[in-house]
Scaffold this motif. Structure first.
Motif, PDB file in Angstrom:
ATOM      1  N   PRO A  86       0.787  -1.246   0.000  1.00 50.66           N
ATOM      2  CA  PRO A  86       0.000   0.000   0.000  1.00 50.66           C
ATOM      3  C   PRO A  86       0.813   1.287   0.000  1.00 50.66           C
ATOM      4  CG  PRO A  86      -0.180  -1.150   2.112  1.00 50.66           C
ATOM      5  CD  PRO A  86       0.553  -2.058   1.193  1.00 50.66           C
ATOM      6  N   GLU A  87       2.112   1.211   0.324  1.00 48.43           N
ATOM      7  CA  GLU A  87       2.901   2.448   0.406  1.00 48.43           C
ATOM      8  C   GLU A  87       4.172   2.373  -0.417  1.00 48.43           C
ATOM      9  OE1 GLU A  87       2.000   4.303   4.815  1.00 48.43           O
ATOM     10  OE2 GLU A  87       3.868   3.218   4.502  1.00 48.43           O
ATOM     11  N   LEU A  88       4.586   3.520  -0.924  1.00 50.92           N
ATOM     12  CA  LEU A  88       5.952   3.699  -1.387  1.00 50.92           C
ATOM     13  C   LEU A  88       6.697   4.369  -0.230  1.00 50.92           C
ATOM     14  CD1 LEU A  88       5.507   5.241  -4.957  1.00 50.92           C
ATOM     15  CD2 LEU A  88       5.174   2.895  -4.215  1.00 50.92           C
ATOM     16  N   ARG A  89       7.952   4.026  -0.073  1.00 46.86           N
ATOM     17  CA  ARG A  89       8.676   4.559   1.079  1.00 46.86           C
ATOM     18  C   ARG A  89      10.080   4.990   0.658  1.00 46.86           C
ATOM     19  NH1 ARG A  89       8.173   4.234   6.475  1.00 46.86           N
ATOM     20  NH2 ARG A  89       6.204   3.149   6.186  1.00 46.86           N
ATOM     21  N   PHE A  90      10.510   6.101   1.210  1.00 34.73           N
ATOM     22  CA  PHE A  90      11.886   6.542   1.006  1.00 34.73           C
ATOM     23  C   PHE A  90      12.480   6.866   2.357  1.00 34.73           C
ATOM     24  CE2 PHE A  90      15.019   9.945   0.509  1.00 34.73           C
ATOM     25  CZ  PHE A  90      15.917   9.315  -0.341  1.00 34.73           C
ATOM     26  N   SER A  91      13.687   6.407   2.591  1.00 36.02           N
ATOM     27  CA  SER A  91      14.343   6.797   3.839  1.00 36.02           C
ATOM     28  C   SER A  91      15.820   7.025   3.578  1.00 36.02           C
ATOM     29  CB  SER A  91      14.147   5.728   4.919  1.00 36.02           C
ATOM     30  OG  SER A  91      14.825   4.553   4.561  1.00 36.02           O
ATOM     31  N   ALA A  92      16.351   8.025   4.250  1.00 31.75           N
ATOM     32  CA  ALA A  92      17.767   8.363   4.101  1.00 31.75           C
ATOM     33  C   ALA A  92      18.327   8.745   5.455  1.00 31.75           C
ATOM     34  CB  ALA A  92      17.934   9.511   3.121  1.00 31.75           C
ATOM     35  N   GLU A  93      19.453   8.144   5.784  1.00 31.19           N
ATOM     36  CA  GLU A  93      20.094   8.436   7.069  1.00 31.19           C
ATOM     37  C   GLU A  93      21.110   9.560   6.934  1.00 31.19           C
ATOM     38  OE1 GLU A  93      19.381   6.908   9.966  1.00 31.19           O
ATOM     39  OE2 GLU A  93      17.806   5.770   8.931  1.00 31.19           O
ATOM     40  N   ASP A  94      21.440   9.868   5.708  1.00 26.71           N
ATOM     41  CA  ASP A  94      22.553  10.808   5.507  1.00 26.71           C
ATOM     42  C   ASP A  94      22.157  11.830   4.440  1.00 26.71           C
ATOM     43  OD1 ASP A  94      24.992  12.069   5.410  1.00 26.71           O
ATOM     44  OD2 ASP A  94      25.909  10.544   4.117  1.00 26.71           O
ATOM     45  N   VAL A  95      21.456  12.857   4.874  1.00 32.36           N
ATOM     46  CA  VAL A  95      21.037  13.913   3.957  1.00 32.36           C
ATOM     47  C   VAL A  95      22.073  15.029   4.032  1.00 32.36           C
ATOM     48  CG1 VAL A  95      19.196  15.530   3.374  1.00 32.36           C
ATOM     49  CG2 VAL A  95      18.636  13.334   4.418  1.00 32.36           C
ATOM     50  N   ARG A  96      22.693  15.316   2.920  1.00 32.95           N
ATOM     51  CA  ARG A  96      23.727  16.361   2.920  1.00 32.95           C
ATOM     52  C   ARG A  96      23.131  17.654   2.360  1.00 32.95           C
ATOM     53  NH1 ARG A  96      25.659  11.713   1.384  1.00 32.95           N
ATOM     54  NH2 ARG A  96      25.553  12.171  -0.850  1.00 32.95           N
ATOM     55  N   LEU A  97      22.872  18.577   3.259  1.00 33.84           N
ATOM     56  CA  LEU A  97      22.297  19.857   2.873  1.00 33.84           C
ATOM     57  C   LEU A  97      23.450  20.842   2.732  1.00 33.84           C
ATOM     58  CD1 LEU A  97      19.336  19.850   5.426  1.00 33.84           C
ATOM     59  CD2 LEU A  97      19.269  19.151   3.046  1.00 33.84           C
ATOM     60  N   ASP A  98      24.067  20.835   1.560  1.00 35.07           N
ATOM     61  CA  ASP A  98      25.277  21.632   1.385  1.00 35.07           C
ATOM     62  C   ASP A  98      24.960  23.116   1.403  1.00 35.07           C
ATOM     63  OD1 ASP A  98      26.575  19.304   1.237  1.00 35.07           O
ATOM     64  OD2 ASP A  98      26.842  19.283  -0.939  1.00 35.07           O
ATOM     65  N   GLY A  99      26.002  23.877   1.747  1.00 33.64           N
ATOM     66  CA  GLY A  99      25.820  25.312   1.938  1.00 33.64           C
ATOM     67  C   GLY A  99      25.389  26.066   0.705  1.00 33.64           C
ATOM     68  N   ASP A 100      25.629  25.502  -0.464  1.00 31.91           N
ATOM     69  CA  ASP A 100      25.271  26.236  -1.679  1.00 31.91           C
ATOM     70  C   ASP A 100      23.841  25.938  -2.138  1.00 31.91           C
ATOM     71  OD1 ASP A 100      25.526  23.663  -2.441  1.00 31.91           O
ATOM     72  OD2 ASP A 100      26.996  24.001  -4.033  1.00 31.91           O
TER      73      ASP A 100
END
Lengths: 184, 187
Positions: A86-100
Motif C-alpha cells: 500500500p505504500e511507497l517509502r523513502f528513507s535516508a540516514e545521511d542527507v547532505r544539505l550543502d551550503g550552496d
C-alpha cells in the motif's frame, strides 16, 4: 559538509506541509511523457546538527492520473499492487544539505516491496519565517529509477516491436517542511 | 475455509475441462470449499446496450459467484489456438465496470485440457493474458492436460500425476487467497 547543515536547516524535527508539497512521477509513454502524482504523502526531516535524516511515504491508493480505469490499473498487480504493497517509502540516514543550496541524498526507496539504494539530488531553500509563526524550508528532490528493478514490468509493444512504456521513471518531490519558530 | 469457484470454458456435458475441475474439487484439501459454476451457457452476448441495471440474471449470478469466492480456478479448452468465445464473452461482462470489477485483485489460476498433444497450453496463456488485463491476481502456473480423452474414465481422472499437479495448483491458489485475506484483515 555536515558543518553547513545548521546554516541551511536549523536542528529539530521538521514536519511536512502536505498541502503545499507534491510527489510526481514522469515516464515516457507512446509519443510523450506521462505524468501522475500521489495525493496522500507524508515526510519527516530530522536535523540534529551532526546529520539529517529524511523519511517519506506515499499511499499508492492515492495515485492521481485523472482517469478512474487507469488509476485502477496502476493500483493493480501489473503496476504498484496497492492491495499488497500500500505504500511507497523513502528513507535516508545521511542527507547532505550543502551550503550552496544543493542537496544530495543516498537513501533507500521501497516500491512494491522491493527496496533499492537510490541517489536523490536537488535543492534546498534557506529557511524563512512564514506568516504563521513557523520556520519553513523547501526541498526539491529528484531521482531516476528503472521500474523493472522494482518488479513493475508491464508493457505493451508498439507495432514496431518497441515498448510503448519506458523503464526509466523520474520521481520528483517538491516538499515544504515546517517547524515551530523559536518564539512560538 | 477458502472458497474456490471453478469455471470451465467448455459447455459440453462430458467436457474434459469440467471433469478436470471436478477432479480439482476432489483433490482440494478439507480447508477448501470448491463450487463448480454451471451457468456459462446462459450468459448472453455482451452488448453495452444490455449492460444496464439490473443486469441480465445470468450475468448477475456469475458476478455474485465470483464476488463471493476467495479465488477462481479456470479450466479452458483450446479453440483455434485461443480460448472459447463464450468464456471470453463471460469475462467481458464481468470485467465491467473496469475499475471495480469483481475479478480485480482476485487470485485466479488457469488449467486446461485438450485431446491434442499440447493440453490447451496456448489457450491457458491467452486466458492468463485476459485475466491479467482485467486486473486479477493471476498465478504464474500452467497445467496442460494433453490427450485428455485418455486420462478420464466415466468422467473421473485416472492420471495420478495430473491429480498431484492439480492438488498443487489448488493449494497454491488457496495460499494466495489466504494471504490476501490476511492482508485485508490487517488493514
Amino acid at each position: 559538509m555536515n558543518s553547513t547543515i545548521l546554516t541551511i536547516a536549523p536542528a529539530g524535527t521538521w514536519s511536512l506541509d502536505s498541502v503545499h508539497s507534491r510527489v510526481d512521477f514522469e515516464v515516457s509513454y507512446l509519443a510523450g511523457t506521462f505524468k501522475g502524482h500521489f495525493n496522500e504523502i507524508g515526510a519527516k526531516l530530522t536535523v540534529d546538527g551532526e546529520h539529517a535524516t529524511l523519511e517519506g511515504t506515499t499511499k499508492v491508493a492515492s495515485v492521481d492520473v485523472n482517469e478512474e480505469n487507469l488509476s485502477a490499473h496502476l493500483q493493480g498487480p501489473d503496476f504498484f499492487d496497492a492491495e499488497r504493497y500500500p505504500e511507497l517509502r523513502f528513507s535516508a540516514e545521511d542527507v547532505r544539505l550543502d551550503g550552496d543550496g544543493q542537496v544530495s541524498v543516498d537513501g533507500e526507496l521501497t516500491i512494491k516491496g522491493v527496496t533499492k539504494p537510490v541517489t536523490v539530488t536537488g535543492t534546498v531553500t534557506a529557511p524563512i519565517a512564514d506568516p504563521y509563526g513557523n520556520e519553513r524550508i523547501g526541498l526539491n528532490l529528484t531521482t531516476k529509477i528503472d521500474r523493472t528493478d522494482f518488479g513493475i514490468n508491464w508493457n505493451n509493444p508498439l507495432p514496431s516491436g518497441e515498448p510503448s512504456l519506458a523503464n526509466d521513471v523520474t520521481i520528483l518531490a517538491e516538499l515544504q517542511f515546517v517547524k515551530p519558530g523559536e518564539e512560538s | 475455509m477458502t472458497r474456490i469457484l471453478g469455471i470451465s470454458g467448455s459447455l459440453r456435458r462430458d467436457s474434459h475441462n469440467t471433469s478436470l475441475l471436478r477432479a480439482a474439487a476432489e483433490a482440494a484439501g478439507p480447508e477448501v470449499e470448491f463450487e463448480l459454476y454451471d451457468g456459462l451457457k446462459e450468459i448472453p452476448p455482451y452488448d453495452e446496450d444490455d449492460d444496464v441495471h439490473p443486469r441480465p440474471a445470468s450475468v448477475a449470478r456469475l458476478n455474485e459467484a465470483i464476488a463471493e469466492a476467495d479465488a477462481v480456478l479456470f479450466s479452458t479448452p483450446e479453440y483455434n489456438s485461443s480460448i472459447p468465445g463464450q468464456l471470453k464473452n463471460a469475462i467481458d461482462w464481468i470485467s465491467r465496470p473496469f475499475a471495480t470489477n469483481v475479478l480485480r485483485n482476485k487470485p485466479v489460476a488457469v488449467v486446461g485440457a485438450s485431446t491434442g498433444g499440447f493440453g490447451a497450453v496456448w489457450a491457458q496463456a491467452e486466458l492468463r493474458k485476459v485475466l491479467t488485463a482485467v486486473g486479477a491476481r493471476v498465478l504464474d502456473l500452467e497445467l496442460p492436460v494433453p490427450h485428455a480423452h485418455t486420462r478420464f474414465e466415466d468422467g473421473g481422472l485416472t492420471d495420478e500425476e495430473i491429480r498431484a499437479r492439480l492438488a498443487e495448483a489448488i493449494e497454491a491458489l488457496a495460499d494466495e487467497a489466504r494471504q490476501r485475506e490476511g492482508l485485508r484483515a490487517a488493514v
